[in-house]
Scaffold this motif. Structure first.
Motif, PDB file in Angstrom:
ATOM      1  N   GLU A 106       0.791  -1.185  -0.018  1.00 46.75           N
ATOM      2  CA  GLU A 106      -0.129  -0.157   0.074  1.00 46.75           C
ATOM      3  C   GLU A 106       0.963   1.401  -0.115  1.00 46.75           C
ATOM      4  O   GLU A 106       0.550   2.166  -0.737  1.00 46.75           O
ATOM      5  CB  GLU A 106      -0.787   0.090   1.387  1.00 46.75           C
ATOM      6  CG  GLU A 106      -1.866   1.153   1.172  1.00 46.75           C
ATOM      7  CD  GLU A 106      -2.789   1.062   2.453  1.00 46.75           C
ATOM      8  OE1 GLU A 106      -3.219   2.152   3.022  1.00 46.75           O
ATOM      9  OE2 GLU A 106      -2.993  -0.202   3.091  1.00 46.75           O
ATOM     10  N   LEU A 107       1.735   1.160   0.876  1.00 45.90           N
ATOM     11  CA  LEU A 107       2.769   2.438   0.803  1.00 45.90           C
ATOM     12  C   LEU A 107       3.475   2.453  -0.595  1.00 45.90           C
ATOM     13  O   LEU A 107       3.724   3.675  -1.022  1.00 45.90           O
ATOM     14  CB  LEU A 107       3.937   2.307   2.053  1.00 45.90           C
ATOM     15  CG  LEU A 107       5.028   3.412   2.035  1.00 45.90           C
ATOM     16  CD1 LEU A 107       4.268   4.713   2.309  1.00 45.90           C
ATOM     17  CD2 LEU A 107       5.894   3.068   3.393  1.00 45.90           C
ATOM     18  N   GLN A 155      -1.838  12.671   1.508  1.00 53.17           N
ATOM     19  CA  GLN A 155      -2.641  12.017   2.569  1.00 53.17           C
ATOM     20  C   GLN A 155      -2.349  10.639   2.551  1.00 53.17           C
ATOM     21  O   GLN A 155      -2.404   9.881   3.518  1.00 53.17           O
ATOM     22  CB  GLN A 155      -3.953  12.666   2.679  1.00 53.17           C
ATOM     23  CG  GLN A 155      -4.919  12.130   4.118  1.00 53.17           C
ATOM     24  CD  GLN A 155      -4.054  12.680   5.250  1.00 53.17           C
ATOM     25  OE1 GLN A 155      -3.772  13.763   5.413  1.00 53.17           O
ATOM     26  NE2 GLN A 155      -3.614  11.613   6.261  1.00 53.17           N
ATOM     27  N   ARG A 156      -2.839   9.893   1.401  1.00 53.86           N
ATOM     28  CA  ARG A 156      -2.596   8.713   0.789  1.00 53.86           C
ATOM     29  C   ARG A 156      -1.289   7.897   1.349  1.00 53.86           C
ATOM     30  O   ARG A 156      -1.247   6.858   2.161  1.00 53.86           O
ATOM     31  CB  ARG A 156      -2.755   8.185  -0.451  1.00 53.86           C
ATOM     32  CG  ARG A 156      -2.790   7.062  -0.946  1.00 53.86           C
ATOM     33  CD  ARG A 156      -3.247   6.479  -2.143  1.00 53.86           C
ATOM     34  NE  ARG A 156      -2.872   5.190  -2.572  1.00 53.86           N
ATOM     35  CZ  ARG A 156      -2.737   4.867  -3.819  1.00 53.86           C
ATOM     36  NH1 ARG A 156      -2.715   5.390  -4.842  1.00 53.86           N
ATOM     37  NH2 ARG A 156      -2.675   3.346  -3.908  1.00 53.86           N
ATOM     38  N   VAL A 157      -0.164   8.717   1.240  1.00 49.67           N
ATOM     39  CA  VAL A 157       0.992   8.324   1.549  1.00 49.67           C
ATOM     40  C   VAL A 157       1.370   8.311   3.218  1.00 49.67           C
ATOM     41  O   VAL A 157       1.538   7.239   3.774  1.00 49.67           O
ATOM     42  CB  VAL A 157       2.223   9.002   0.899  1.00 49.67           C
ATOM     43  CG1 VAL A 157       3.489   8.878   1.840  1.00 49.67           C
ATOM     44  CG2 VAL A 157       2.351   9.073  -0.611  1.00 49.67           C
ATOM     45  N   PHE A 158       0.744   9.196   3.772  1.00 47.43           N
ATOM     46  CA  PHE A 158       0.680   9.424   5.073  1.00 47.43           C
ATOM     47  C   PHE A 158      -0.255   8.459   5.773  1.00 47.43           C
ATOM     48  O   PHE A 158       0.327   7.749   6.839  1.00 47.43           O
ATOM     49  CB  PHE A 158       0.165  10.790   5.772  1.00 47.43           C
ATOM     50  CG  PHE A 158       0.927  11.991   5.306  1.00 47.43           C
ATOM     51  CD1 PHE A 158       2.358  11.812   5.094  1.00 47.43           C
ATOM     52  CD2 PHE A 158       0.558  13.312   5.669  1.00 47.43           C
ATOM     53  CE1 PHE A 158       2.918  12.841   4.965  1.00 47.43           C
ATOM     54  CE2 PHE A 158       1.312  14.275   5.327  1.00 47.43           C
ATOM     55  CZ  PHE A 158       2.804  14.234   5.247  1.00 47.43           C
ATOM     56  N   ASP A 159      -1.460   7.996   5.085  1.00 47.80           N
ATOM     57  CA  ASP A 159      -2.262   6.794   5.719  1.00 47.80           C
ATOM     58  C   ASP A 159      -1.400   5.382   5.656  1.00 47.80           C
ATOM     59  O   ASP A 159      -1.761   4.759   6.532  1.00 47.80           O
ATOM     60  CB  ASP A 159      -3.617   6.944   4.919  1.00 47.80           C
ATOM     61  CG  ASP A 159      -4.378   8.104   5.479  1.00 47.80           C
ATOM     62  OD1 ASP A 159      -4.092   8.881   6.325  1.00 47.80           O
ATOM     63  OD2 ASP A 159      -5.336   8.439   4.645  1.00 47.80           O
ATOM     64  N   ALA A 160      -0.594   5.437   4.891  1.00 46.90           N
ATOM     65  CA  ALA A 160       0.036   3.983   4.610  1.00 46.90           C
ATOM     66  C   ALA A 160       1.164   3.819   5.353  1.00 46.90           C
ATOM     67  O   ALA A 160       1.823   2.931   5.500  1.00 46.90           O
ATOM     68  CB  ALA A 160       0.300   3.952   3.111  1.00 46.90           C
ATOM     69  N   LEU A 161       1.912   5.302   5.940  1.00 44.59           N
ATOM     70  CA  LEU A 161       3.149   4.765   6.767  1.00 44.59           C
ATOM     71  C   LEU A 161       2.773   4.073   8.014  1.00 44.59           C
ATOM     72  O   LEU A 161       1.653   3.810   8.644  1.00 44.59           O
ATOM     73  CB  LEU A 161       3.492   6.362   7.419  1.00 44.59           C
ATOM     74  CG  LEU A 161       3.954   7.063   6.349  1.00 44.59           C
ATOM     75  CD1 LEU A 161       4.188   8.737   6.799  1.00 44.59           C
ATOM     76  CD2 LEU A 161       5.308   6.717   5.634  1.00 44.59           C
ATOM     77  N   PRO A 162       3.817   3.304   8.470  1.00 46.12           N
ATOM     78  CA  PRO A 162       3.621   2.685   9.864  1.00 46.12           C
ATOM     79  C   PRO A 162       3.329   3.621  11.030  1.00 46.12           C
ATOM     80  O   PRO A 162       3.516   4.860  10.913  1.00 46.12           O
ATOM     81  CB  PRO A 162       4.936   2.015   9.823  1.00 46.12           C
ATOM     82  CG  PRO A 162       6.006   2.683   9.162  1.00 46.12           C
ATOM     83  CD  PRO A 162       5.030   3.598   8.135  1.00 46.12           C
ATOM     84  N   GLU A 163       2.960   2.807  12.065  1.00 48.48           N
ATOM     85  CA  GLU A 163       2.508   3.790  13.236  1.00 48.48           C
ATOM     86  C   GLU A 163       1.463   4.584  13.199  1.00 48.48           C
ATOM     87  O   GLU A 163       1.041   5.710  14.021  1.00 48.48           O
ATOM     88  CB  GLU A 163       3.807   4.180  13.899  1.00 48.48           C
ATOM     89  CG  GLU A 163       4.804   3.324  14.135  1.00 48.48           C
ATOM     90  CD  GLU A 163       4.627   2.709  15.684  1.00 48.48           C
ATOM     91  OE1 GLU A 163       4.518   3.332  16.772  1.00 48.48           O
ATOM     92  OE2 GLU A 163       4.086   1.517  15.545  1.00 48.48           O
ATOM     93  N   GLY A 164       0.431   4.458  11.884  1.00 52.08           N
ATOM     94  CA  GLY A 164      -0.660   5.328  11.885  1.00 52.08           C
ATOM     95  C   GLY A 164      -0.424   6.593  11.223  1.00 52.08           C
ATOM     96  O   GLY A 164      -1.197   7.623  11.158  1.00 52.08           O
ATOM     97  N   GLY A 165       0.868   6.628  10.519  1.00 54.96           N
ATOM     98  CA  GLY A 165       0.837   8.208   9.953  1.00 54.96           C
ATOM     99  C   GLY A 165       2.252   8.789  10.531  1.00 54.96           C
ATOM    100  O   GLY A 165       3.177   8.335  10.954  1.00 54.96           O
ATOM    101  N   PRO A 166       2.450  10.098   9.817  1.00 53.64           N
ATOM    102  CA  PRO A 166       3.841  10.787  10.341  1.00 53.64           C
ATOM    103  C   PRO A 166       3.774  10.867  11.933  1.00 53.64           C
ATOM    104  O   PRO A 166       2.696  11.033  12.512  1.00 53.64           O
ATOM    105  CB  PRO A 166       3.439  12.310   9.541  1.00 53.64           C
ATOM    106  CG  PRO A 166       2.184  12.019   8.787  1.00 53.64           C
ATOM    107  CD  PRO A 166       1.386  11.026   9.219  1.00 53.64           C
ATOM    108  N   PRO A 167       5.024  10.669  12.168  1.00 54.28           N
ATOM    109  CA  PRO A 167       5.088  10.811  13.891  1.00 54.28           C
ATOM    110  C   PRO A 167       5.219  12.104  14.320  1.00 54.28           C
ATOM    111  O   PRO A 167       5.956  12.927  14.058  1.00 54.28           O
ATOM    112  CB  PRO A 167       6.672  10.099  13.924  1.00 54.28           C
ATOM    113  CG  PRO A 167       7.383  10.617  12.538  1.00 54.28           C
ATOM    114  CD  PRO A 167       6.337  10.502  11.372  1.00 54.28           C
ATOM    115  N   THR A 168       3.923  12.525  14.858  1.00 52.39           N
ATOM    116  CA  THR A 168       3.852  14.160  15.385  1.00 52.39           C
ATOM    117  C   THR A 168       4.168  13.828  16.836  1.00 52.39           C
ATOM    118  O   THR A 168       3.957  15.223  17.452  1.00 52.39           O
ATOM    119  CB  THR A 168       2.401  14.460  15.075  1.00 52.39           C
ATOM    120  OG1 THR A 168       1.453  13.832  15.384  1.00 52.39           O
ATOM    121  CG2 THR A 168       2.416  14.788  13.579  1.00 52.39           C
ATOM    122  N   ALA A 169       4.349  12.882  17.585  1.00 54.24           N
ATOM    123  CA  ALA A 169       4.228  12.926  19.118  1.00 54.24           C
ATOM    124  C   ALA A 169       5.403  13.565  19.399  1.00 54.24           C
ATOM    125  O   ALA A 169       6.463  13.032  18.977  1.00 54.24           O
ATOM    126  CB  ALA A 169       3.990  11.623  19.814  1.00 54.24           C
TER     127      ALA A 169
END
Length: 170
Positions: A106-107, A155-169
């Protein structure tokens, strides 16, 4: 033309390396090759870039950095061709994992989508105060986006990333 020069440098080092191995001589260096990160010779070091004929399992598929936000986030997610990934945050221990085959497919599909190739490389609007900035690098192309500009293909790329998307924490 540059590619030919690089091949000559590497191939030029092969006889010297072979001779060093046969004679048991250590410390052979190719003066034309830049030093490797570990201090060795990049033409003979295991950290040298893989040749085109070698498997690309350790090669980077995509790198996503996230910076900004109210807390001053500075995170980096690297996904390799084989689906393994590493997430580094400023003060935390790196986390690692491996994407399953479906997630990796998917990614790849999101990154190779012609619509993603049309995503602007730089944001055109004003940045959001205390918002995040996302930098996505896939092969030789880098896309920078903010919280306010996320085209559907990105957004499709972000949705396919591991851990649920871009690391914002933080």
């Amino acid at each position: 033309m540059e590619h030919v020069v690089r091949r000559r440098r590497v191939w030029g080092a092969v006889p010297a390396v072979a001779a060093a191995l046969v004679l048991g001589v250590g410390g052979c260096a190719n003066a034309d090759a830049p030093p490797a990160p570990d201090g060795g010779n990049s033409a003979t070091s295991p950290t040298a870039p893989a040749a085109a004929t070698e498997p690309r399992s350790g090669a980077v598929l995509v790198e996503v950095t996230v910076s900004g936000g109210f807390a001053g986030v500075d995170n980096r997610l690297v996904v390799r061709e084989d689906g393994s990934w590493t997430l580094r945050s400023r003060d935390k221990e790196p986390r690692t994992g491996r994407m399953d085959a479906d997630g990796l497919a998917e990614l790849r599909a999101a990154l190779e989508d012609p619509a993603y190739a049309r995503v602007p490389e730089r944001p055109s609007g004003r940045p959001v105060a205390d918002g995040f900035q996302y930098t996505v690098t896939h092969h030789d192309r880098t896309v920078v986006a903010g919280d306010d500009e996320r085209p559907a293909a990105l957004q499709r790329v972000f949705d396919a990333l591991p851990e649920g998307g871009p690391p914002t924490a933080p």
